[in-house]
Design a protein around this motif. Sequence first.
Motif, mmCIF file in Angstrom:
data_model
loop_
_atom_site.group_PDB
_atom_site.id
_atom_site.type_symbol
_atom_site.label_atom_id
_atom_site.label_comp_id
_atom_site.label_asym_id
_atom_site.label_seq_id
_atom_site.Cartn_x
_atom_site.Cartn_y
_atom_site.Cartn_z
ATOM 1 N N GLN A 118 -11.326 -6.553 42.938
ATOM 2 C CA GLN A 118 -12.715 -6.188 42.688
ATOM 3 C C GLN A 118 -13.636 -7.398 42.817
ATOM 4 N N LEU A 119 -13.155 -8.572 42.438
ATOM 5 C CA LEU A 119 -13.971 -9.777 42.545
ATOM 6 C C LEU A 119 -14.329 -10.079 43.997
ATOM 7 N N ARG A 120 -13.422 -9.774 44.907
ATOM 8 C CA ARG A 120 -13.698 -10.002 46.330
ATOM 9 C C ARG A 120 -14.798 -9.092 46.842
ATOM 10 N N ASN A 121 -14.936 -7.929 46.217
ATOM 11 C CA ASN A 121 -15.883 -6.926 46.709
ATOM 12 C C ASN A 121 -17.150 -6.796 45.881
ATOM 13 N N ASP A 122 -17.235 -7.500 44.758
ATOM 14 C CA ASP A 122 -18.368 -7.337 43.854
ATOM 15 C C ASP A 122 -18.901 -8.708 43.442
ATOM 16 N N PRO A 123 -19.930 -9.202 44.126
ATOM 17 C CA PRO A 123 -20.466 -10.535 43.821
ATOM 18 C C PRO A 123 -20.954 -10.672 42.375
ATOM 19 N N ALA A 124 -21.484 -9.611 41.800
ATOM 20 C CA ALA A 124 -21.963 -9.681 40.419
ATOM 21 C C ALA A 124 -20.791 -9.879 39.453
ATOM 22 N N LEU A 125 -19.701 -9.197 39.715
ATOM 23 C CA LEU A 125 -18.507 -9.346 38.883
ATOM 24 C C LEU A 125 -17.926 -10.750 39.036
ATOM 25 N N LEU A 126 -17.908 -11.247 40.262
ATOM 26 C CA LEU A 126 -17.439 -12.607 40.512
ATOM 27 C C LEU A 126 -18.295 -13.617 39.763
ATOM 28 N N GLN A 127 -19.593 -13.398 39.745
ATOM 29 C CA GLN A 127 -20.485 -14.308 39.033
ATOM 30 C C GLN A 127 -20.194 -14.301 37.535
ATOM 31 N N LYS A 128 -19.872 -13.130 36.999
ATOM 32 C CA LYS A 128 -19.513 -13.048 35.572
ATOM 33 C C LYS A 128 -18.284 -13.895 35.270
ATOM 34 N N VAL A 129 -17.276 -13.811 36.127
ATOM 35 C CA VAL A 129 -16.063 -14.602 35.919
ATOM 36 C C VAL A 129 -16.387 -16.094 36.055
ATOM 37 N N ASP A 141 -15.879 -6.759 29.744
ATOM 38 C CA ASP A 141 -16.063 -8.190 29.529
ATOM 39 C C ASP A 141 -14.801 -8.814 28.942
ATOM 40 N N ALA A 142 -14.120 -8.080 28.074
ATOM 41 C CA ALA A 142 -12.875 -8.587 27.486
ATOM 42 C C ALA A 142 -11.815 -8.790 28.564
ATOM 43 N N GLN A 143 -11.739 -7.874 29.516
ATOM 44 C CA GLN A 143 -10.775 -8.024 30.615
ATOM 45 C C GLN A 143 -11.139 -9.209 31.502
ATOM 46 N N LEU A 144 -12.431 -9.409 31.710
ATOM 47 C CA LEU A 144 -12.860 -10.559 32.515
ATOM 48 C C LEU A 144 -12.493 -11.867 31.827
ATOM 49 N N GLN A 145 -12.612 -11.907 30.506
ATOM 50 C CA GLN A 145 -12.216 -13.110 29.764
ATOM 51 C C GLN A 145 -10.720 -13.346 29.910
ATOM 52 N N LYS A 146 -9.940 -12.299 29.804
ATOM 53 C CA LYS A 146 -8.487 -12.415 29.972
ATOM 54 C C LYS A 146 -8.154 -12.882 31.390
ATOM 55 N N PHE A 147 -8.855 -12.317 32.366
ATOM 56 C CA PHE A 147 -8.635 -12.713 33.748
ATOM 57 C C PHE A 147 -8.939 -14.202 33.919
ATOM 58 N N ASN A 157 -5.872 -6.009 40.267
ATOM 59 C CA ASN A 157 -7.011 -5.118 40.451
ATOM 60 C C ASN A 157 -8.323 -5.865 40.244
ATOM 61 N N ILE A 158 -8.385 -6.659 39.199
ATOM 62 C CA ILE A 158 -9.608 -7.425 38.943
ATOM 63 C C ILE A 158 -9.863 -8.398 40.084
#
Length: 114
Positions: free
Chosen positions: A92-103, A28-34, A88-89
């Motif tokens: 991954q966002l292109r391939n993972d809809p749940a991760l994209l939603q988090k961002v 989650d910390a990396q997603l915030q940085k992203f 890398n993030i």
Amino acid sequence: MKPTAIYSAALALALAVSSAFADTAVTDAQLQKFADAYRSIVTLSQEYAPKIKTAADAAAAEAINVEAQAKMLAAVEGAGLSKDEYQNIATQLRNDPALLQKVNDILQRTAAAP
């Protein structure tokens, strides 16, 4: 040079794949940085696109583009990520809809903050 050059630079920075960091777990910390870096990159893209569009010639436009790319990289590093981690993030966002939603949730939450 067209304004799309700056957007292409931002997209290349965001979407280039780094095999060194392929598919590592994202915290989650990396997603915030992203999200912080992404927001800065969008702002820089909006700032530099008109400068590139109104450049006197192709050489001037290229110089402005190089400056914009350097500032985008500095924004990524200023947010606490390396270029490879950011890429890398983004991959991954292109391939993972749940991760994209988090961002997207992070971006919406921070945009709504006073």
